[in-house]
Write a protein that holds these residues in place. Structure first.
Motif, PDB file in Angstrom:
ATOM      1  N   LYS A  43       0.956  -1.175   0.034  1.00  0.00           N
ATOM      2  CA  LYS A  43      -0.012  -0.047  -0.105  1.00  0.00           C
ATOM      3  C   LYS A  43       0.906   1.156  -0.133  1.00  0.00           C
ATOM      4  O   LYS A  43       2.042   1.107   0.388  1.00  0.00           O
ATOM      5  CB  LYS A  43      -0.859   0.072   1.155  1.00  0.00           C
ATOM      6  N   GLN A 115      -0.213   0.416  -5.687  1.00  0.00           N
ATOM      7  CA  GLN A 115      -1.230  -0.212  -4.645  1.00  0.00           C
ATOM      8  C   GLN A 115      -1.664   1.225  -3.896  1.00  0.00           C
ATOM      9  O   GLN A 115      -1.621   0.982  -2.812  1.00  0.00           O
ATOM     10  CB  GLN A 115      -0.855  -1.209  -3.715  1.00  0.00           C
ATOM     11  N   PRO A 116      -1.921   2.357  -4.330  1.00  0.00           N
ATOM     12  CA  PRO A 116      -2.287   3.593  -3.670  1.00  0.00           C
ATOM     13  C   PRO A 116      -3.680   3.388  -2.863  1.00  0.00           C
ATOM     14  O   PRO A 116      -4.613   2.630  -3.259  1.00  0.00           O
ATOM     15  CB  PRO A 116      -2.239   4.656  -4.461  1.00  0.00           C
ATOM     16  N   THR A 117      -3.516   3.699  -1.491  1.00  0.00           N
ATOM     17  CA  THR A 117      -4.662   4.134  -0.762  1.00  0.00           C
ATOM     18  C   THR A 117      -5.380   5.406  -0.651  1.00  0.00           C
ATOM     19  O   THR A 117      -6.326   5.514  -0.289  1.00  0.00           O
ATOM     20  CB  THR A 117      -4.554   3.446   0.676  1.00  0.00           C
ATOM     21  N   ILE A 118      -4.477   6.316  -1.328  1.00  0.00           N
ATOM     22  CA  ILE A 118      -4.846   7.689  -1.427  1.00  0.00           C
ATOM     23  C   ILE A 118      -3.884   8.218  -2.442  1.00  0.00           C
ATOM     24  O   ILE A 118      -3.097   7.853  -2.624  1.00  0.00           O
ATOM     25  CB  ILE A 118      -4.756   8.302  -0.038  1.00  0.00           C
ATOM     26  N   LEU A 134      -8.124   5.241 -10.709  1.00  0.00           N
ATOM     27  CA  LEU A 134      -8.268   5.271  -9.323  1.00  0.00           C
ATOM     28  C   LEU A 134      -9.850   5.069  -8.820  1.00  0.00           C
ATOM     29  O   LEU A 134     -10.054   4.601  -7.948  1.00  0.00           O
ATOM     30  CB  LEU A 134      -7.866   6.698  -8.895  1.00  0.00           C
ATOM     31  N   LYS A 137     -10.946   1.553  -8.726  1.00  0.00           N
ATOM     32  CA  LYS A 137     -10.500   0.814  -7.532  1.00  0.00           C
ATOM     33  C   LYS A 137     -10.860   1.585  -6.258  1.00  0.00           C
ATOM     34  O   LYS A 137     -10.233   1.028  -5.257  1.00  0.00           O
ATOM     35  CB  LYS A 137      -8.900   0.751  -7.563  1.00  0.00           C
ATOM     36  N   VAL A 139      -9.901   4.165  -4.963  1.00  0.00           N
ATOM     37  CA  VAL A 139      -8.982   4.951  -4.148  1.00  0.00           C
ATOM     38  C   VAL A 139      -9.397   6.570  -4.140  1.00  0.00           C
ATOM     39  O   VAL A 139      -9.397   7.088  -5.080  1.00  0.00           O
ATOM     40  CB  VAL A 139      -7.627   4.891  -5.026  1.00  0.00           C
ATOM     41  N   TYR A 405      -9.315   9.444   5.626  1.00  0.00           N
ATOM     42  CA  TYR A 405      -9.224   8.481   4.844  1.00  0.00           C
ATOM     43  C   TYR A 405      -7.922   7.508   5.201  1.00  0.00           C
ATOM     44  O   TYR A 405      -7.613   6.751   4.008  1.00  0.00           O
ATOM     45  CB  TYR A 405      -9.050   8.941   3.557  1.00  0.00           C
TER      46      TYR A 405
END
Length: 405
Positions: A43, A115-118, A134, A137, A139, A405
């Motif tokens: 992440k 694998q960005p979460t933001i 994004l 997914k 995000v 977030y």
């Protein structure tokens, strides 16, 4: 419309390829995007910046996020070599890349790798395939220090694809009410007026600027004019001003520091009165005897303004002025060319009579004489500092929201 968008990108790359044969920046743009191997993360937080200016603008949020979420890997991307080549080794990131061309395949490949979460984009840069991926997914995507104007494509009858891009954004943090109203007029309501994070950046810098002992010795006891990010059009005017004010000292920091540019500027200045900064340390006589120092490196300008009383900001005779807030944080009234209307802070300071736009050498001379009246300068300086301080706070507001977030 998407077909035309994709075609336009490929035409753009072809033009960059042609330009790369005689333009080093174009060559770097292509080379930096060839055979990229992305580090894989479980992440990450993705911060994207168009160029160096946007990096400096988003830096307070980036640094604040890093401090609050030290366990989260940070990936930074740049569109332009002027950002990547200077900040590719920033300790604030776990990985720094050129943003790959905005294609559906590149967007999937890049986002699958990091694998960005933001995702946080600063001011400009709207890329359809990255925003779409994004969104697919789930995000969350944020635009910070956004600024919108009526003539932008989002607000044109043919801007449907670009309005769709805006619809993929989770929340906009914009600089002013006008930007918020423009977005609301196209039914985008997930908007907060936070102001511009650059105010936080420059204000913090002005409270603890980096010292430069050689510049301090050069300026000691003198009135000093700082010219930042100048272009040849600016320098032609400055040379005339310098010749008529031998009682002032001048520090000039050109936007381009290539050898031929620096040599040409030195040749225009009064003989035996100017020296490159890189040569100052070898000066055998007193540095205080010099009248002009030309900065021939990158990274000093934001703290150089601490040594001045008046500033000139370059770029106003081209596509637009450079960063006026770095000077304003130190209370320096700024002079610049006519192309400043895109920049809210410049419009604000002009309307408050704390900065002046000029069109020619005569206007520069008259403005300089007006601003350098001792009593007027002292009063203006404090008002400029107050303006900057009153506009800080965007970073805290944004970070508080991102924490959800």
């Amino acid at each position: 419309m998407l077909l035309l968008y994709n075609l336009g990108l490929r035409i753009y790359v072809f033009l960059i390829y042609i330009a790369s044969f005689f333009n080093n920046k174009a060559k770097l743009w292509l080379k930096g995007r060839s055979n990229i191997q992305y580090q894989k993360f479980d992440k990450s937080a993705w911060f994207h910046f168009a160029s160096l200016g946007e990096f400096e603008q988003g830096l307070p949020v980036l640094a604040g996020f890093r401090s609050a979420h030290s366990g989260t890997a940070i990936v930074i991307t740049f569109f332009s070599p002027s950002g990547y080549e200077i900040r590719k080794n920033t300790p604030l990131a776990d990985a720094v890349y050129y943003l790959p061309l905005d294609t559906a395949a590149n967007a999937r490949h890049f986002i699958d790798a990091i694998q960005p979460t933001i995702a946080v984009f600063t001011k400009y840069e709207y890329w359809y395939h990255y925003f779409y991926e994004l969104n697919q997914k789930n995000v969350p995507l944020f635009v910070i220090s956004g600024i919108f104007r009526p003539n932008q494509v989002f607000f044109k009858w043919y801007g449907d694809l670009y309005r769709r891009m805006l619809g993929f954004v989770t929340h906009f943090f914009v600089q002013d009410e006008n930007s918020k109203n423009l977005l609301q007029n196209i039914h985008i309501t997930n908007v907060s007026v936070s102001g511009d994070t650059r105010f936080d950046r420059v204000w913090a810098n002005a409270q603890a600027p980096k010292p430069f002992p050689l510049i301090e010795e050069f300026t000691k006891g003198s009135k000093v004019f700082i010219a930042g990010s100048t272009w040849p059009e600016d320098e032609e005017l400055l040379v005339q001003l310098i010749k008529t004010h031998p009682d002032w000292k001048f520090v000039i920091a050109p936007h381009e520091i290539k050898e031929d540019k620096i040599s040409k500027l030195i040749s225009l200045l009064p003989s035996n009165s100017a020296m490159r900064y890189s040569d100052v340390s070898n000066l055998k006589s007193q540095i205080s005897d010099l009248k002009i120092i030309v900065i021939d490196n990158i990274g000093m300008l934001s703290s150089l303004y601490q040594y001045g009383q008046v500033a000139y900001i370059g770029g106003g005779f081209g596509v637009g002025i450079h960063n006026i807030l770095e000077a304003a944080a130190f209370g320096l009234p700024a002079i610049f060319g006519p192309n400043y209307k895109k920049f809210k802070e410049a419009r604000d300071l002009v309307s408050l009579e704390l900065a002046v736009s000029i069109n020619n050498a005569a206007e520069l001379k008259n403005t300089f004489s007006y601003l350098t009246n001792d009593d007027r300068l002292k009063s203006i300086s404090q008002k400029i500092k107050d303006y900057v301080k009153e506009n800080t706070g965007a970073t805290g507001m944004i970070l508080e929201y991102l924490d959800n977030y």
